[in-house]
Write a protein that holds these residues in place. Sequence first.
Motif, PDB file in Angstrom:
ATOM      1  N   ASP A  61       0.922  -1.274  -0.063  1.00 42.01           N
ATOM      2  CA  ASP A  61       0.303  -0.043  -0.316  1.00 42.01           C
ATOM      3  C   ASP A  61       1.027   0.942  -0.133  1.00 42.01           C
ATOM      4  O   ASP A  61       0.223   1.951  -0.269  1.00 42.01           O
ATOM      5  N   ILE A  62       2.683   1.365   0.381  1.00 39.52           N
ATOM      6  CA  ILE A  62       2.837   2.237   0.025  1.00 39.52           C
ATOM      7  C   ILE A  62       3.688   2.740  -0.978  1.00 39.52           C
ATOM      8  O   ILE A  62       4.713   1.590  -1.152  1.00 39.52           O
ATOM      9  N   ASP A 104      -2.226   7.238  -4.666  1.00 37.92           N
ATOM     10  CA  ASP A 104      -1.321   6.938  -3.564  1.00 37.92           C
ATOM     11  C   ASP A 104      -1.092   6.940  -2.416  1.00 37.92           C
ATOM     12  O   ASP A 104      -0.667   6.371  -1.938  1.00 37.92           O
ATOM     13  N   THR A 108      -2.113   4.902   0.791  1.00 36.98           N
ATOM     14  CA  THR A 108      -0.483   5.100   1.878  1.00 36.98           C
ATOM     15  C   THR A 108      -1.681   5.088   3.483  1.00 36.98           C
ATOM     16  O   THR A 108      -1.237   4.550   4.264  1.00 36.98           O
ATOM     17  N   SER A 111      -3.525   2.489   4.981  1.00 37.95           N
ATOM     18  CA  SER A 111      -2.726   1.301   5.116  1.00 37.95           C
ATOM     19  C   SER A 111      -2.294   0.897   6.537  1.00 37.95           C
ATOM     20  O   SER A 111      -2.706   2.113   7.225  1.00 37.95           O
ATOM     21  N   VAL A 114       0.601   2.798   8.021  1.00 37.71           N
ATOM     22  CA  VAL A 114       0.523   4.396   8.657  1.00 37.71           C
ATOM     23  C   VAL A 114      -0.859   4.388   9.706  1.00 37.71           C
ATOM     24  O   VAL A 114      -0.406   4.715  10.439  1.00 37.71           O
TER      25      VAL A 114
END
Length: 252
Positions: A61-62, A104, A108, A111, A114
Amino acid sequence: MRDDNRLEEQFLSQEAEKQISNQLDEVEQIEIDVKTDLLKIFQGQADGVSVAGQGLVIKEDIRVQEIKLQTDSIAINPFSALFGQIELNEAVNAIARIVLTEVDMNRTLASDFVSSQMQNFDLDVDGEIVSFEPQKIQIFLPGEGKIECRGRVLLKEMENTRPLAYTAVFRPRTHSQPAMLESFNCTEGDGISIEVVTALMQKAKELMNIPSFKWEEMAFKIKDIKVEKGSLILLVETQVKQIPSSITELSL
């Protein structure tokens, strides 16, 4: 002689590309160029390393849309370098240009990684502690140098906890202008007092004026920010003492 040097550089560069690619969940393109020769390798030296990558994904996800990084001369472990792994013997300075897309950034922010890093923060409001617990945050990049932030927090004050949703529009600090808050609106809840707003703005000012950020063995200093429609471009100076182990851990 230069052609012989180039063969050594190509070998190191290709092996470094393989090592980095193997540590990423996804990579659209990555190019690493190590400037050195065989004698310098045995002496533990390299004239510099440049990295250019697109579509780099860590931990699913990053994601970074684009990164370009250039280091100055570096001192490396000669034995690991022979196997295409660059281990630093001394801290190295680098400058990077990083492009993040709106999609994006929100991917992130949503996610698990995070979410696990997000922490409550407290404000001292006239001697009383007011606590904010982040619940959700989304970023929008409409262009014209603006960033719109929509979020939801749990506000804890005077032993009461209540939800608060907000929308804020601001312009980030650049090399030529300070950070500017254009608007702040509460979209859920009963709003917040002027005293809390004042303390919140002071906290935001302190955070934006932090000279550098640290992550493991790396220090970052944001030199400039450019906001375009749908993307955020960062110019960052870094000092790297060692390649962070978390890069490998995140990709496992």
